[in-house]
Scaffold this motif. Structure first.
Motif, PDB file in Angstrom:
ATOM      1  N   ASN A 187       0.857  -1.197  -0.074  1.00 44.64           N
ATOM      2  CA  ASN A 187      -0.028  -0.037  -0.111  1.00 44.64           C
ATOM      3  C   ASN A 187       0.834   1.240  -0.043  1.00 44.64           C
ATOM      4  OD1 ASN A 187      -2.295   1.499  -0.388  1.00 44.64           O
ATOM      5  ND2 ASN A 187      -2.542   1.232   2.174  1.00 44.64           N
ATOM      6  N   ILE A 188       1.724   1.307  -0.923  1.00 41.04           N
ATOM      7  CA  ILE A 188       2.721   2.620  -1.148  1.00 41.04           C
ATOM      8  C   ILE A 188       1.870   3.625  -1.879  1.00 41.04           C
ATOM      9  CG2 ILE A 188       4.621   3.467  -1.874  1.00 41.04           C
ATOM     10  CD1 ILE A 188       4.954   1.285   0.442  1.00 41.04           C
ATOM     11  N   PRO A 189       1.615   4.574  -1.165  1.00 37.52           N
ATOM     12  CA  PRO A 189       0.725   5.820  -1.927  1.00 37.52           C
ATOM     13  C   PRO A 189       1.619   6.488  -3.186  1.00 37.52           C
ATOM     14  CG  PRO A 189       1.813   6.685   0.156  1.00 37.52           C
ATOM     15  CD  PRO A 189       2.289   5.220   0.213  1.00 37.52           C
ATOM     16  N   PHE A 190       1.038   7.109  -3.886  1.00 35.07           N
ATOM     17  CA  PHE A 190       1.643   8.048  -5.277  1.00 35.07           C
ATOM     18  C   PHE A 190       2.630   8.683  -4.358  1.00 35.07           C
ATOM     19  CE2 PHE A 190       0.978  11.589  -7.788  1.00 35.07           C
ATOM     20  CZ  PHE A 190       1.931  11.084  -8.731  1.00 35.07           C
ATOM     21  N   LYS A 191       3.730   8.605  -5.156  1.00 33.91           N
ATOM     22  CA  LYS A 191       4.914   9.462  -4.717  1.00 33.91           C
ATOM     23  C   LYS A 191       5.331   9.067  -3.220  1.00 33.91           C
ATOM     24  CE  LYS A 191       5.446  13.550  -5.428  1.00 33.91           C
ATOM     25  NZ  LYS A 191       5.117  15.009  -5.629  1.00 33.91           N
ATOM     26  N   GLY A 192       4.886   7.776  -2.855  1.00 31.64           N
ATOM     27  CA  GLY A 192       5.460   7.317  -1.518  1.00 31.64           C
ATOM     28  C   GLY A 192       6.741   6.358  -1.501  1.00 31.64           C
ATOM     29  N   VAL A 193       7.533   6.219  -0.828  1.00 29.85           N
ATOM     30  CA  VAL A 193       8.649   5.211  -0.984  1.00 29.85           C
ATOM     31  C   VAL A 193       8.673   4.301   0.488  1.00 29.85           C
ATOM     32  CG1 VAL A 193      11.306   5.461  -0.739  1.00 29.85           C
ATOM     33  CG2 VAL A 193      10.094   7.284  -1.389  1.00 29.85           C
ATOM     34  N   SER A 194       8.666   3.198  -0.024  1.00 32.81           N
ATOM     35  CA  SER A 194       8.899   2.146   0.925  1.00 32.81           C
ATOM     36  C   SER A 194      10.037   2.130   1.915  1.00 32.81           C
ATOM     37  CB  SER A 194       8.835   0.782   0.330  1.00 32.81           C
ATOM     38  OG  SER A 194       9.951   0.265  -0.374  1.00 32.81           O
ATOM     39  N   PRO A 195       9.908   1.598   3.126  1.00 32.61           N
ATOM     40  CA  PRO A 195      11.117   1.180   3.846  1.00 32.61           C
ATOM     41  C   PRO A 195      12.106   0.264   2.807  1.00 32.61           C
ATOM     42  CG  PRO A 195       9.346   0.727   5.093  1.00 32.61           C
ATOM     43  CD  PRO A 195       8.740   0.972   3.734  1.00 32.61           C
ATOM     44  N   ALA A 196      13.479   0.481   2.989  1.00 33.88           N
ATOM     45  CA  ALA A 196      14.443  -0.526   2.417  1.00 33.88           C
ATOM     46  C   ALA A 196      14.376  -2.085   2.759  1.00 33.88           C
ATOM     47  CB  ALA A 196      15.643  -0.183   2.652  1.00 33.88           C
ATOM     48  N   PHE A 197      14.417  -2.965   1.846  1.00 34.92           N
ATOM     49  CA  PHE A 197      14.402  -4.250   2.298  1.00 34.92           C
ATOM     50  C   PHE A 197      15.376  -4.981   1.359  1.00 34.92           C
ATOM     51  CE2 PHE A 197      11.476  -3.398  -1.319  1.00 34.92           C
ATOM     52  CZ  PHE A 197      11.690  -4.459  -2.182  1.00 34.92           C
ATOM     53  N   THR A 198      15.911  -6.280   1.961  1.00 32.72           N
ATOM     54  CA  THR A 198      16.787  -6.998   1.185  1.00 32.72           C
ATOM     55  C   THR A 198      16.402  -8.311   0.704  1.00 32.72           C
ATOM     56  OG1 THR A 198      17.646  -7.590   3.350  1.00 32.72           O
ATOM     57  CG2 THR A 198      18.990  -5.893   2.446  1.00 32.72           C
ATOM     58  N   ILE A 199      17.040  -8.662  -0.253  1.00 38.61           N
ATOM     59  CA  ILE A 199      16.663 -10.108  -0.709  1.00 38.61           C
ATOM     60  C   ILE A 199      17.864 -10.897  -1.238  1.00 38.61           C
ATOM     61  CG2 ILE A 199      15.463 -11.342  -2.754  1.00 38.61           C
ATOM     62  CD1 ILE A 199      13.291 -10.032  -0.985  1.00 38.61           C
ATOM     63  N   PRO A 200      17.681 -12.097  -0.660  1.00 37.23           N
ATOM     64  CA  PRO A 200      18.949 -12.948  -1.154  1.00 37.23           C
ATOM     65  C   PRO A 200      19.170 -13.316  -2.606  1.00 37.23           C
ATOM     66  CG  PRO A 200      17.398 -14.391  -0.068  1.00 37.23           C
ATOM     67  CD  PRO A 200      16.878 -12.944   0.151  1.00 37.23           C
ATOM     68  N   THR A 201      20.291 -13.496  -2.931  1.00 42.71           N
ATOM     69  CA  THR A 201      20.537 -13.423  -4.542  1.00 42.71           C
ATOM     70  C   THR A 201      19.960 -14.979  -4.828  1.00 42.71           C
ATOM     71  OG1 THR A 201      22.712 -14.181  -4.125  1.00 42.71           O
ATOM     72  CG2 THR A 201      22.510 -11.809  -4.617  1.00 42.71           C
ATOM     73  N   ASN A 202      19.788 -15.824  -3.954  1.00 43.03           N
ATOM     74  CA  ASN A 202      19.537 -17.335  -4.349  1.00 43.03           C
ATOM     75  C   ASN A 202      17.975 -17.456  -4.354  1.00 43.03           C
ATOM     76  OD1 ASN A 202      19.056 -17.188  -1.423  1.00 43.03           O
ATOM     77  ND2 ASN A 202      20.250 -19.077  -1.391  1.00 43.03           N
ATOM     78  N   ASN A 203      17.118 -16.362  -4.259  1.00 47.27           N
ATOM     79  CA  ASN A 203      15.714 -16.260  -3.799  1.00 47.27           C
ATOM     80  C   ASN A 203      15.016 -16.876  -5.001  1.00 47.27           C
ATOM     81  OD1 ASN A 203      13.462 -14.835  -2.561  1.00 47.27           O
ATOM     82  ND2 ASN A 203      12.758 -14.310  -4.483  1.00 47.27           N
ATOM     83  N   ALA A 204      13.929 -17.698  -4.594  1.00 44.49           N
ATOM     84  CA  ALA A 204      13.094 -18.717  -5.467  1.00 44.49           C
ATOM     85  C   ALA A 204      12.467 -18.005  -6.902  1.00 44.49           C
ATOM     86  CB  ALA A 204      12.214 -19.545  -4.891  1.00 44.49           C
ATOM     87  N   SER A 205      12.207 -16.738  -6.727  1.00 39.15           N
ATOM     88  CA  SER A 205      11.714 -15.967  -7.798  1.00 39.15           C
ATOM     89  C   SER A 205      12.489 -14.828  -8.349  1.00 39.15           C
ATOM     90  CB  SER A 205      10.298 -15.610  -7.549  1.00 39.15           C
ATOM     91  OG  SER A 205       9.620 -14.952  -8.829  1.00 39.15           O
ATOM     92  N   THR A 206      12.525 -14.507  -9.403  1.00 35.26           N
ATOM     93  CA  THR A 206      13.238 -13.078  -9.948  1.00 35.26           C
ATOM     94  C   THR A 206      11.928 -12.437 -10.732  1.00 35.26           C
ATOM     95  OG1 THR A 206      13.908 -14.217 -11.807  1.00 35.26           O
ATOM     96  CG2 THR A 206      15.343 -14.004  -9.741  1.00 35.26           C
ATOM     97  N   THR A 207      10.864 -12.666 -10.350  1.00 35.08           N
ATOM     98  CA  THR A 207       9.669 -11.932 -11.034  1.00 35.08           C
ATOM     99  C   THR A 207       8.880 -11.123 -10.173  1.00 35.08           C
ATOM    100  OG1 THR A 207       9.162 -13.959 -12.373  1.00 35.08           O
ATOM    101  CG2 THR A 207       7.431 -12.144 -12.283  1.00 35.08           C
ATOM    102  N   TRP A 208       8.934  -9.685 -10.724  1.00 28.37           N
ATOM    103  CA  TRP A 208       8.426  -8.490  -9.832  1.00 28.37           C
ATOM    104  C   TRP A 208       6.683  -8.237 -10.397  1.00 28.37           C
ATOM    105  CZ3 TRP A 208      11.319  -6.479  -5.826  1.00 28.37           C
ATOM    106  CH2 TRP A 208      12.520  -6.798  -5.873  1.00 28.37           C
ATOM    107  N   ALA A 209       6.127  -8.019  -9.485  1.00 33.11           N
ATOM    108  CA  ALA A 209       4.670  -7.695  -9.827  1.00 33.11           C
ATOM    109  C   ALA A 209       4.078  -6.757  -9.183  1.00 33.11           C
ATOM    110  CB  ALA A 209       3.765  -8.994  -9.534  1.00 33.11           C
ATOM    111  N   ILE A 210       3.339  -5.786  -9.713  1.00 36.70           N
ATOM    112  CA  ILE A 210       2.482  -4.781  -9.017  1.00 36.70           C
ATOM    113  C   ILE A 210       1.197  -5.052  -9.167  1.00 36.70           C
ATOM    114  CG2 ILE A 210       4.336  -2.948  -9.338  1.00 36.70           C
ATOM    115  CD1 ILE A 210       2.845  -2.113 -11.961  1.00 36.70           C
ATOM    116  N   ARG A 211       0.615  -4.501  -7.912  1.00 38.30           N
ATOM    117  CA  ARG A 211      -1.169  -4.762  -7.809  1.00 38.30           C
ATOM    118  C   ARG A 211      -1.600  -3.596  -7.262  1.00 38.30           C
ATOM    119  NH1 ARG A 211      -1.568 -10.854  -5.225  1.00 38.30           N
ATOM    120  NH2 ARG A 211      -0.288 -11.845  -6.619  1.00 38.30           N
ATOM    121  N   SER A 212      -2.748  -3.397  -7.661  1.00 35.55           N
ATOM    122  CA  SER A 212      -3.510  -2.290  -6.841  1.00 35.55           C
ATOM    123  C   SER A 212      -3.622  -2.604  -5.394  1.00 35.55           C
ATOM    124  CB  SER A 212      -4.961  -1.942  -7.282  1.00 35.55           C
ATOM    125  OG  SER A 212      -5.471  -1.064  -6.853  1.00 35.55           O
ATOM    126  N   ALA A 213      -3.504  -1.744  -4.659  1.00 34.33           N
ATOM    127  CA  ALA A 213      -3.185  -2.308  -3.066  1.00 34.33           C
ATOM    128  C   ALA A 213      -4.345  -2.986  -2.729  1.00 34.33           C
ATOM    129  CB  ALA A 213      -2.936  -1.067  -1.973  1.00 34.33           C
TER     130      ALA A 213
END
Length: 263
Positions: A187-213
Motif C-alpha cells: 500500500n505505497i501511496p502515489f509518490k510514496g517510498v517504501s522502507p528498504a528491504f533486502t532479498i538474497p540472490t538465491n531467492n526462488a523467484s526473480t519475477t516482480w509484480a505490481i498490484r493495486s493495493a
C-alpha cells in the motif's frame, strides 16, 4: 557538454563490500572523480511519459547536462546511469552538483541546439553535502510533479541485494509490490517510498509484480534474473510507473516496472 561531473562517492565500507563479492558479480561504473565536502550527487529519472515520446534534455541551473533523451523502447532513461527495463547503461552513475539549492529542468530542445523549445518540468531542491539523490518526475502536462529521494550509500552483505520501492503511478492511491509470491512492499501511496528491504540472490523467484493495493490481480509483471540472482551487493530502486488503465506494449504511458541502479 556542461560544468557538471560524473561521480561516485567511494567509502572504505564500499570498497570492502566490493572485495567481498565474487568477481563475476562486480559492480560496473564509469570513470569517476571524488566529490568534495561541498558537493552532492543527483540522478534524474523522467517518467512523465507522453504518447508522442518527445526527445528531451536535462539542465541544472540552466546548464545543459545531457544530450537528447527519450523513452528508449518505451522505457524511461535514467540520467546518468541506467537500470533494468530502462534506457541507459548498466552503471549506477550520478552527477556531482553543488551542495545548495539547484534548479533542474526538463525541456524539449530546438532541433540541433541546446536551447529549450517547450518546458516539460522543473524542480528546485536543496541538496546536502555528501548525500546521493534521485529526482523523479511523474504525471504529465500541468499535473507533472517531482519527488526527491535520498539514496543509500551502503552496499548490503554479500549474497544480498537491497531495494526500496516507489509508486510513481498517478492514478492509483496505493500499490503493492511482490517478488514472486512474497509481498515486499504494501500500500505505497502515489509518490510514496517504501522502507528498504533486502532479498538474497538465491531467492526462488526473480519475477516482480505490481498490484493495486489489496488486489489479488497483477497489473504488470517483470521477470529478470539480473534484478536479483546476478546482482550481488547491488542497491536498486524498484519503481511502478505509467497509468494503470494503459497496457498496450507500444504505448510509453503503459503500466510497468523498472529498476534503477543506485549502487
Amino acid at each position: 557538454m556542461s560544468i557538471y561531473r560524473f561521480g561516485k562517492l567511494v567509502m572504505a565500507v564500499g570498497i570492502s563490500a566490493l572485495l567481498a563479492g565474487c568477481e563475476k558479480n562486480a559492480l560496473s561504473s564509469s570513470e569517476f572523480q571524488y566529490i568534495t565536502p561541498q558537493e552532492a550527487q543527483v540522478k534524474v529519472i523522467f517518467t512523465s511519459s507522453y504518447q508522442a515520446n518527445p526527445g528531451f534534455h536535462i539542465k541544472i541551473n540552466d546548464a545543459r547536462v545531457s544530450g537528447v533523451l527519450n523513452f528508449t523502447s518505451g522505457n524511461p532513461t535514467p540520467f546518468p546511469g541506467g537500470g533494468l527495463q530502462t534506457g541507459g547503461g548498466s552503471t549506477s552513475d550520478y552527477l556531482i552538483v553543488p551542495a545548495r539549492e539547484n534548479k533542474i529542468t526538463i525541456a524539449r530542445p530546438f532541433v540541433g541546439t541546446a536551447n529549450d523549445s517547450v518546458l516539460l518540468a522543473t524542480s528546485t531542491n536543496t541538496f546536502e553535502a555528501g548525500k546521493k539523490y534521485s529526482l523523479y518526475f511523474t504525471d504529465t502536462a500541468a499535473k507533472t510533479t517531482s519527488l526527491l529521494v535520498v539514496d543509500s550509500l551502503t552496499a548490503p552483505d554479500s549474497g544480498f541485494v537491497r531495494y526500496k520501492f516507489i509508486n510513481l503511478m498517478p492514478d492509483l492511491p496505493g500499490v503493492d509490490l511482490y517478488l514472486g509470491t512474497l509481498k515486499v512492499a504494501e500500500n505505497i501511496p502515489f509518490k510514496g517510498v517504501s522502507p528498504a528491504f533486502t532479498i538474497p540472490t538465491n531467492n526462488a523467484s526473480t519475477t516482480w509484480a505490481i498490484r493495486s493495493a489489496g488486489s489479488a490481480t497483477n497489473l504488470h509483471t517483470y521477470a529478470s534474473a539480473a534484478s536479483v540472482a546476478t546482482s550481488n551487493q547491488r542497491v536498486m530502486t524498484v519503481i511502478a510507473r505509467g497509468y494503470s488503465t494503459i497496457s498496450a506494449a507500444a504505448d510509453t504511458r503503459k503500466r510497468a516496472v523498472s529498476l534503477i541502479y543506485n549502487q
